[in-house]
Motif scaffolding. Structure first.
Motif, short mmCIF file in Angstrom:
data_model
loop_
_atom_site.label_atom_id
_atom_site.label_comp_id
_atom_site.label_asym_id
_atom_site.label_seq_id
_atom_site.Cartn_x
_atom_site.Cartn_y
_atom_site.Cartn_z
N LEU A 8 49.56 87.16 66.90
CA LEU A 8 48.80 87.07 65.66
C LEU A 8 48.89 85.67 65.07
O LEU A 8 47.89 85.13 64.58
N LYS A 60 46.42 83.52 66.87
CA LYS A 60 45.04 83.84 66.48
C LYS A 60 44.66 83.16 65.18
O LYS A 60 43.53 82.73 65.00
N VAL A 61 45.63 83.05 64.27
CA VAL A 61 45.37 82.36 63.00
C VAL A 61 45.47 80.85 63.20
O VAL A 61 44.56 80.10 62.85
N HIS A 62 46.58 80.40 63.77
CA HIS A 62 46.89 78.97 63.88
C HIS A 62 45.88 78.22 64.76
O HIS A 62 45.44 77.13 64.40
N LEU A 119 41.53 80.26 64.33
CA LEU A 119 40.72 79.97 63.14
C LEU A 119 40.60 78.47 62.86
O LEU A 119 40.10 78.07 61.81
N PHE A 163 48.69 82.45 53.63
CA PHE A 163 47.85 82.21 54.80
C PHE A 163 48.00 80.76 55.28
O PHE A 163 48.09 80.50 56.49
N VAL A 177 50.89 80.08 57.64
CA VAL A 177 50.66 80.47 59.03
C VAL A 177 49.69 79.48 59.68
O VAL A 177 49.93 78.99 60.79
N TYR A 178 48.62 79.16 58.98
CA TYR A 178 47.59 78.28 59.55
C TYR A 178 48.17 76.92 59.96
O TYR A 178 47.84 76.41 61.03
N PRO A 219 53.12 85.33 60.81
CA PRO A 219 52.56 86.26 59.83
C PRO A 219 53.60 87.22 59.23
O PRO A 219 53.56 87.50 58.03
#
Length: 187
Positions: free
Chosen positions: A12, A15-17, A20, A149, A152-153, A159
């Motif tokens: 997860l 997927k964010v780091h 996005l 958020f 994490v990014y 997360p």
């Protein structure tokens, strides 16, 4: 069970780091997680509380500071050293997957102090002002979620670090509001 949870968390995270990743977030998210970025908001809260509530405003500010201190103490000084989870940006298995958007830092990851502190303050402020100003609820939660958020990014937290930080901060915010109600002067 723990290994499965850690694998889910790492997937997860990526997927964010990475998933996005875009130029706008690359510009915005490091700002959002910077403590100085929110200084005008903090100054506004201090001035507003003192001008609007006079003596009680000082109690409000004192409790906001106590809320922050409690969140930081519990997350950074108690839980992080006990759990000792590496930040994703320091994790050897992720070294080739990390996009370095901010300095990583040498501290531990679990739970996120940013998430803990921002949720604690947001919940305290929501409890404090909701009866008079309903928009504080979505705005306060959006603010704390955005900061979480961003952690994490930019690659400094998983997360689950921010999720647990949000739960811890929420608990602290409710607790300090309960204390505030007991000690505030009559208006």
């Amino acid at each position: 069970m723990i290994e499965t949870l850690q694998q889910f968390d790492a997937e997860l995270f990526l997927k964010v780091h990475r998933g996005l990743s875009n130029d706008f977030f690359d510009w915005l998210m490091p700002l959002v997680r910077n403590r100085f970025f929110w200084s005008p908001l903090y100054l506004f809260i201090v001035v507003f509380c003192i001008r609007q509530y006079k003596k009680t405003g000082y109690y409000m500010i004192g409790m906001i500071l106590a809320t922050f201190a409690m969140g930081d103490l519990i997350a950074s000084r108690l839980i992080k050293p006990a759990v000792a989870r590496l930040r994703p940006c320091n994790e050897p298995t992720l070294v080739h997957d990390i996009i370095h958007r901010v300095p990583c830092g040498s501290g531990y990851s679990f739970p996120s102090s940013h998430a803990t502190n921002h949720f604690a303050i947001a919940i305290f402020l929501i409890c404090l002002f909701y009866k008079k100003w309903k928009p504080i609820l979505p705005l306060g939660l959006a603010w704390a979620l955005l900061v979480s958020f961003a952690q994490v990014y930019v690659g400094v937290h998983y997360p689950i670090d921010t999720f647990v930080g949000a739960l811890l901060g929420t608990s602290i915010g409710f607790f300090t509001f309960f204390i505030y109600q007991k000690i505030k002067p009559a208006q």
